[in-house]
Design an enzyme around this catalytic site. Structure first.
Site, short mmCIF file in Angstrom:
data_model
loop_
_atom_site.label_atom_id
_atom_site.label_comp_id
_atom_site.label_asym_id
_atom_site.label_seq_id
_atom_site.Cartn_x
_atom_site.Cartn_y
_atom_site.Cartn_z
N GLY A 116 0.78 -1.23 0.00
CA GLY A 116 0.00 0.00 0.00
C GLY A 116 0.82 1.28 0.00
N SER A 117 2.03 1.26 -0.54
CA SER A 117 2.82 2.51 -0.55
C SER A 117 2.15 3.57 -1.41
CB SER A 117 4.24 2.22 -1.04
OG SER A 117 4.27 1.89 -2.41
N MET A 177 -4.36 -6.26 -7.26
CA MET A 177 -3.90 -7.27 -8.20
C MET A 177 -5.00 -8.20 -8.70
SD MET A 177 -0.93 -6.25 -8.49
CE MET A 177 0.00 -7.47 -9.36
N HIS A 220 -0.22 2.18 -13.19
CA HIS A 220 0.41 1.02 -13.83
C HIS A 220 1.89 1.34 -14.03
CE1 HIS A 220 0.71 -2.52 -16.39
NE2 HIS A 220 1.39 -1.78 -17.25
N THR A 222 -11.02 1.29 -17.66
CA THR A 222 -12.08 0.85 -18.58
C THR A 222 -12.07 -0.68 -18.55
OG1 THR A 222 -10.51 0.76 -20.40
CG2 THR A 222 -11.73 2.83 -20.08
N GLU A 246 -11.18 -2.83 -20.62
CA GLU A 246 -9.97 -3.46 -21.17
C GLU A 246 -8.81 -3.21 -20.21
OE1 GLU A 246 -13.02 -2.39 -23.54
OE2 GLU A 246 -11.58 -0.89 -22.86
C1 GRF Z 1 4.09 -1.90 -7.19
O1 GRF Z 1 4.78 -2.86 -7.94
C2 GRF Z 1 3.63 -0.78 -8.07
O2 GRF Z 1 4.49 -0.63 -9.17
C3 GRF Z 1 2.29 -1.21 -8.53
O3 GRF Z 1 1.73 -1.96 -7.47
C4 GRF Z 1 2.80 -2.55 -6.71
C5 GRF Z 1 2.60 -2.44 -5.24
O4 GRF Z 1 2.41 -1.10 -4.93
N1 GRF Z 1 1.47 -0.05 -8.85
P1 GRF Z 1 1.96 -0.64 -3.42
O5 GRF Z 1 3.22 -0.44 -2.63
O6 GRF Z 1 1.09 -1.75 -2.83
O7 GRF Z 1 1.22 0.64 -3.65
#
Ligand code: GRF
Length: 194
Positions: A11-12, A89, A108, A140, A142
């Site tokens: 979650g950064s 994800m 992304h 979207t 896609e």
């Molecule tokens: C990272 O690989 C970032 O590039 C992608 O999601 C992954 C985890 O990001 N957007 P986060 O630290 O969980 O926000």
């Protein structure tokens, strides 16, 4: 504006968005949701006083519609105006995305339209690209296809590995996503270029 953020891991990006939503920023976080009960980002959100929720996708097996119905139930409770995917994800289908059209963002780790999907850093290195970066786009149906709202670019260095590249891209993600959300929440879709 109320913003819900979906995460799956550390979650950064969520932290960067949340920590920027202060003062005269037109938006505030109203929910951080993860499909993964062990996501480190949940504790970071809770430490910031943000309501959290977990909707584990595994009990639903391959039934994406049932999983998405559970996501919608959480969103109905939190009533966000904007939905930000941040390291989320799971693929979301048209039945979930379409009602959020124009109100849903994703970050992304590539310079879209290059390298949709996974393993973006390895693919950029494999291609010998001189530059790489990250993109915030409207979601979207896609995958990784929607209108681009911002990009940040970095040079690929000799000797870069997927991990070293990912680390430098992540720093830019933490700059780009908050900058895009500030504009987007104010109704401004002018793309951000960093
Ligand atoms: C990272 O690989 C970032 O590039 C992608 O999601 C992954 C985890 O990001 N957007 P986060 O630290 O969980 O926000």
């Amino acid at each position: 504006k109320r913003v819900a953020i979906f995460i799956s891991g550390g979650g950064s990006n969520m932290v960067s968005l949340v920590d920027d939503m202060t003062g005269d920023h037109p938006a505030r976080p109203c929910l951080v949701l993860s499909n993964n009960a062990d996501a480190g980002g949940l504790a970071k959100a809770a430490a910031r006083g943000i309501p959290t929720a977990v909707v584990d996708h595994r009990p639903f097996g391959g039934d994406r519609e049932a999983f998405q119905a559970a996501l919608r139930a959480e969103l109905d409770k939190a009533a966000p105006d904007i939905l930000c995917l941040a390291g989320f994800m799971r693929v979301l289908t048209a039945s979930f995305v379409t009602p959020w059209r124009g109100r849903m963002l994703n970050i992304h780790p590539s310079l879209l339209p290059k390298y949709r999907g996974l393993h973006t850093h390895a693919r950029a290195l494999e291609a010998g690209d001189a530059e790489h970066g990250c993109t915030v786009h409207e979601v979207t149906p896609e995958l990784d296809e929607g209108p681009i709202l911002g990009q940040a670019r970095i040079a690929v260095n000799p000797g870069d590995t997927p991990d070293s590249l990912a680390a430098r891209v992540l720093v830019q993600e933490h700059r780009l996503y908050p900058a895009v959300l500030r504009r987007f929440a104010a109704g401004d879709r002018t793309p951000v270029a960093l």
